[in-house]
Design a protein around this motif. Structure first.
Motif, PDB file in Angstrom:
ATOM      1  N   PHE A 175      11.445   2.225   0.923  1.00  0.00           N
ATOM      2  CA  PHE A 175      11.099   3.025   2.160  1.00  0.00           C
ATOM      3  C   PHE A 175      11.765   4.433   1.812  1.00  0.00           C
ATOM      4  CE2 PHE A 175      12.894   4.790   5.949  1.00  0.00           C
ATOM      5  CZ  PHE A 175      11.449   4.720   6.764  1.00  0.00           C
ATOM      6  N   PHE A 176      12.884   4.270   1.279  1.00  0.00           N
ATOM      7  CA  PHE A 176      13.808   5.762   0.761  1.00  0.00           C
ATOM      8  C   PHE A 176      13.025   6.345  -0.282  1.00  0.00           C
ATOM      9  CE2 PHE A 176      17.078   3.673   3.579  1.00  0.00           C
ATOM     10  CZ  PHE A 176      17.250   4.571   4.510  1.00  0.00           C
ATOM     11  N   ASP A 177      12.601   5.553  -1.350  1.00  0.00           N
ATOM     12  CA  ASP A 177      11.963   6.207  -2.500  1.00  0.00           C
ATOM     13  C   ASP A 177      10.654   7.062  -1.840  1.00  0.00           C
ATOM     14  OD1 ASP A 177      14.026   5.034  -4.280  1.00  0.00           O
ATOM     15  OD2 ASP A 177      12.618   3.388  -4.788  1.00  0.00           O
ATOM     16  N   ALA A 178      10.089   6.463  -1.007  1.00  0.00           N
ATOM     17  CA  ALA A 178       8.838   7.036  -0.721  1.00  0.00           C
ATOM     18  C   ALA A 178       9.133   8.274   0.016  1.00  0.00           C
ATOM     19  CB  ALA A 178       7.793   6.158  -0.037  1.00  0.00           C
TER      20      ALA A 178
ATOM     21  N   SER B  52       9.489  12.495  -2.463  1.00  0.00           N
ATOM     22  CA  SER B  52       9.177  13.716  -1.797  1.00  0.00           C
ATOM     23  C   SER B  52       9.928  14.854  -2.290  1.00  0.00           C
ATOM     24  CB  SER B  52       9.330  13.375  -0.116  1.00  0.00           C
ATOM     25  OG  SER B  52       8.809  12.328   0.261  1.00  0.00           O
ATOM     26  N   SER B  53      11.175  14.483  -2.835  1.00  0.00           N
ATOM     27  CA  SER B  53      12.020  15.855  -3.214  1.00  0.00           C
ATOM     28  C   SER B  53      11.353  16.022  -4.582  1.00  0.00           C
ATOM     29  CB  SER B  53      13.478  15.452  -3.226  1.00  0.00           C
ATOM     30  OG  SER B  53      13.679  14.097  -4.156  1.00  0.00           O
TER      31      SER B  53
ATOM     32  N   GLU C 178      -2.443  -0.518  -4.921  1.00  0.00           N
ATOM     33  CA  GLU C 178      -1.412  -0.109  -3.897  1.00  0.00           C
ATOM     34  C   GLU C 178      -1.488   1.323  -3.531  1.00  0.00           C
ATOM     35  OE1 GLU C 178       2.967   0.739  -5.083  1.00  0.00           O
ATOM     36  OE2 GLU C 178       2.618  -1.198  -6.433  1.00  0.00           O
ATOM     37  N   TYR C 179      -1.849   2.100  -4.795  1.00  0.00           N
ATOM     38  CA  TYR C 179      -2.040   3.601  -4.799  1.00  0.00           C
ATOM     39  C   TYR C 179      -3.291   3.868  -4.009  1.00  0.00           C
ATOM     40  CZ  TYR C 179       1.736   3.186  -8.042  1.00  0.00           C
ATOM     41  OH  TYR C 179       2.979   2.956  -8.658  1.00  0.00           O
ATOM     42  N   VAL C 180      -3.200   3.996  -2.774  1.00  0.00           N
ATOM     43  CA  VAL C 180      -4.584   4.308  -1.786  1.00  0.00           C
ATOM     44  C   VAL C 180      -5.341   5.389  -2.208  1.00  0.00           C
ATOM     45  CG1 VAL C 180      -5.320   4.400   0.602  1.00  0.00           C
ATOM     46  CG2 VAL C 180      -3.482   2.866  -0.057  1.00  0.00           C
ATOM     47  N   GLN C 181      -4.571   6.478  -2.332  1.00  0.00           N
ATOM     48  CA  GLN C 181      -5.199   7.695  -2.494  1.00  0.00           C
ATOM     49  C   GLN C 181      -5.575   7.948  -4.266  1.00  0.00           C
ATOM     50  OE1 GLN C 181      -5.482  11.676   0.166  1.00  0.00           O
ATOM     51  NE2 GLN C 181      -3.449  11.368  -0.793  1.00  0.00           N
ATOM     52  N   PRO C 182      -6.857   8.338  -4.435  1.00  0.00           N
ATOM     53  CA  PRO C 182      -7.260   8.293  -5.845  1.00  0.00           C
ATOM     54  C   PRO C 182      -6.316   9.450  -6.520  1.00  0.00           C
ATOM     55  CG  PRO C 182      -9.106   8.096  -4.699  1.00  0.00           C
ATOM     56  CD  PRO C 182      -7.949   8.159  -3.436  1.00  0.00           C
TER      57      PRO C 182
ATOM     58  N   LEU D  52       0.835  -1.033  -0.134  1.00  0.00           N
ATOM     59  CA  LEU D  52       0.002   0.151   0.004  1.00  0.00           C
ATOM     60  C   LEU D  52       0.966   1.152  -0.101  1.00  0.00           C
ATOM     61  CD1 LEU D  52      -2.604  -1.223   2.672  1.00  0.00           C
ATOM     62  CD2 LEU D  52      -2.918  -1.136   0.093  1.00  0.00           C
ATOM     63  N   TRP D  53       0.469   2.241  -0.734  1.00  0.00           N
ATOM     64  CA  TRP D  53       1.412   3.183  -0.993  1.00  0.00           C
ATOM     65  C   TRP D  53       1.104   4.464  -0.952  1.00  0.00           C
ATOM     66  CZ3 TRP D  53       2.622   7.402  -3.815  1.00  0.00           C
ATOM     67  CH2 TRP D  53       4.180   7.853  -4.132  1.00  0.00           C
ATOM     68  N   ASP D  54       1.627   5.451  -0.134  1.00  0.00           N
ATOM     69  CA  ASP D  54       1.477   6.874  -0.086  1.00  0.00           C
ATOM     70  C   ASP D  54       2.948   7.530   0.489  1.00  0.00           C
ATOM     71  OD1 ASP D  54      -0.785   8.944  -0.400  1.00  0.00           O
ATOM     72  OD2 ASP D  54       0.104   9.453   1.653  1.00  0.00           O
ATOM     73  N   ILE D  55       3.105   8.806   0.534  1.00  0.00           N
ATOM     74  CA  ILE D  55       4.315   9.439   0.813  1.00  0.00           C
ATOM     75  C   ILE D  55       4.623   9.949   2.114  1.00  0.00           C
ATOM     76  CG2 ILE D  55       5.059   9.811  -1.463  1.00  0.00           C
ATOM     77  CD1 ILE D  55       4.432  12.747  -0.643  1.00  0.00           C
ATOM     78  N   LYS D  56       3.554   9.400   3.051  1.00  0.00           N
ATOM     79  CA  LYS D  56       3.542  10.005   4.541  1.00  0.00           C
ATOM     80  C   LYS D  56       4.264   9.421   5.393  1.00  0.00           C
ATOM     81  CE  LYS D  56       0.585  13.272   3.416  1.00  0.00           C
ATOM     82  NZ  LYS D  56       0.119  12.846   2.119  1.00  0.00           N
TER      83      LYS D  56
END
Length: 483
Positions: A242-245, A250-251, A402-406, A78-82
């Motif tokens: 982990f580091f990619d997210a 993020s950068s 995996e991309y939880v947020q639309p 499951l993916w998000d950048i937070k």
């Protein structure tokens, strides 16, 4: 075993009381302060408890938390950048509480109440009414803003941060302080500037008998939470994800347009705190090092909230704790001033709450209504292609992709910045029973809307046309497509 549990509970209670107690307030006053603040806090927020969605992000955090309990790995399954800390908070709450949106309201309310109690403890050697005033300011300004009413990460990280800061000013508590700051950092990275300032301040204020190395070692507890997370991902074989997210992606995700700093918005939101703080500082006429630290923490919070260039309203909630402390009148100024100011806060809340109740009453509960329609059609798995994704929660499921947020796959900027694999999205949603589309542009005409990610829209239109008949819902702009 029973006696050990009793002793543990007794020790925890004593620790809690000792934390808040000073020579002015004893156990009965502390307990009564907590009760009154809880009543005020509930009065400020009770009308939101039945509202499913106040903010998109809160739903993402909750779904990710549930996913952890079901064995899903954040940033992999499951993916998000937070930061992972906010997902873990909800995972822990869901160990004992149901997978329901109302749980979001309760966990955020309890953390906010804890924050108000902690912040009120900074009002040193003051009366009960002045501590109440300080805590009420925190509750009020979080409830005055729409982003403060939702279960945003600010409520959670600020509780652990200010708990850490409170230990910072206690003797021999640097290690505990920076460990708690590390937990707060794991929830929201914008506290970085606060931590740097506190670290430099600790080094500057160290006694002659305390070595530079010892202070650094005590502050090193800050890295324990984030270091533990990195080690876990390393042993799981997913350190790269982990580091990619958290770093690489993020950068990349920076605003592509120049936005002016929202001075006017800040003043309109927080002018009572600025005004009271200014009056209190002038009337007290004692600019101690303690107050200098609070002013500095206000500035570092402002820096953390604005350095990304995204001036989201909820980022600036970090200004509330230090400003609430500074705005509380000193005892010698007169406790009557605190009572008068408290009365004005409660009086103004009447108009603020009426506005919120009116606004919220006119917002349809999209996800709940869609979930009810899906259940009437026999139930099944849903894919939220557009709109609020709390539908997953009401149907007791996770996101099928995996991309939880639309927004990650429907918005062209997000999709580009995050290198979203659209083909993978369609592989993951293969076989879902329902597709939700809630947007001002109908799906059949979405290829004409260039604000949408056309790499996602085109194949979705084909998929729906070939496999999913349309089922209109009672909601304007919301449709369900089902097999």
């Amino acid at each position: 075993m029973k006696s050990k549990i009793v002793n543990l509970l007794r020790s925890t209670f004593v620790l809690f009381i000792n934390f808040f107690e000073n020579r002015e307030l004893k156990i009965p006053q502390i307990l009564s302060l907590g009760i009154v603040l809880a009543l005020f806090g509930y009065a400020f927020r009770y009308f939101t408890f039945s509202v499913s969605v106040l903010d998109w992000d809160e739903i993402t955090y909750f779904i990710m938390g549930k996913g952890i309990l079901l064995g899903k790995i954040p940033y992999v399954d499951l993916w998000d950048i937070k930061p992972i800390g906010i997902y873990l908070i909800h995972a822990i709450s869901l160990l004992v509480l149901p997978y329901h949106t109302e749980v979001l309201r309760w966990t955020s309310f309890l953390h906010l109440l804890g924050l108000a109690m902690v912040v009120s403890s900074f009002v040193k050697n003051q009366s009960w009414i002045q501590r109440l005033f300080c805590g009420t300011l925190v509750l009020y300004f979080f409830s005055r803003l729409s982003s403060g009413l939702s279960a945003n990460s600010e409520i959670y990280f600020l509780f652990y941060e200010w708990l850490g800061i409170s230990f910072f000013f206690r003797k021999n508590s640097i290690s505990i302080s920076f460990f708690l700051l590390g937990i707060a950092f794991l929830i929201k990275y914008i506290i970085f500037f606060d931590v740097v300032f506190l670290g430099l301040y600790a080094l500057w204020k160290r006694s002659e008998s305390t070595s530079f190395l010892r202070i650094c070692l005590e502050m090193s507890t800050f890295v324990i939470p984030i270091g533990t997370s990195i080690l876990i991902y390393y042993f799981l074989g997913h350190s790269q994800e982990f580091f990619d997210a958290l770093l690489t992606v993020s950068s990349k995700h920076q605003t592509n347009e120049t936005i002016g700093f929202p001075f006017g918005t800040l003043i309109s939101l927080f002018w009572p705190l600025f005004f009271l703080g200014f009056v209190t500082l002038l009337s007290d006429r004692k600019f101690t090092s303690y107050k200098i630290v609070l002013v500095a923490l206000t500035l570092t919070a402002l820096l953390g909230a604005s350095y990304t260039g995204y001036y989201f309203q909820h980022y600036f909630l970090a200004l509330v704790p230090p400003l609430a402390i500074l705005a509380t009148p000193a005892r010698k100024v007169s406790w009557q001033l605190s009572i008068f100011a408290l009365f004005l806060v409660l009086y103004s809340w009447n108009s603020v709450s009426n506005r919120w109740k009116k606004d919220l009453s006119h917002i349809p509960d999209h996800s709940r209504i869609i979930a009810e329609n899906i259940q009437k059609l026999g139930g099944g798995t849903v894919f939220v292609a557009s709109g609020v994704h709390a539908t997953y929660i009401f149907l007791n499921q996770l996101s099928p992709t995996e991309y939880v947020q639309p927004v990650n796959y429907i918005d062209p900027l997000f999709s580009k910045n995050f290198d979203v694999d659209v083909k993978k999205v369609f592989r993951e949603i293969k076989g879902v029973d329902f597709i939700q589309w809630c947007h001002q542009t109908q799906l059949e005409k979405a290829d004409q809307d260039l604000t949408l990610n056309q790499d996602f829209v085109h194949p979705l239109q084909i998929l729906v046309k070939e496999n999913y008949p349309k089922k209109e819902t009672p909601l304007a702009g919301c449709d369900i497509y089902y097999k």
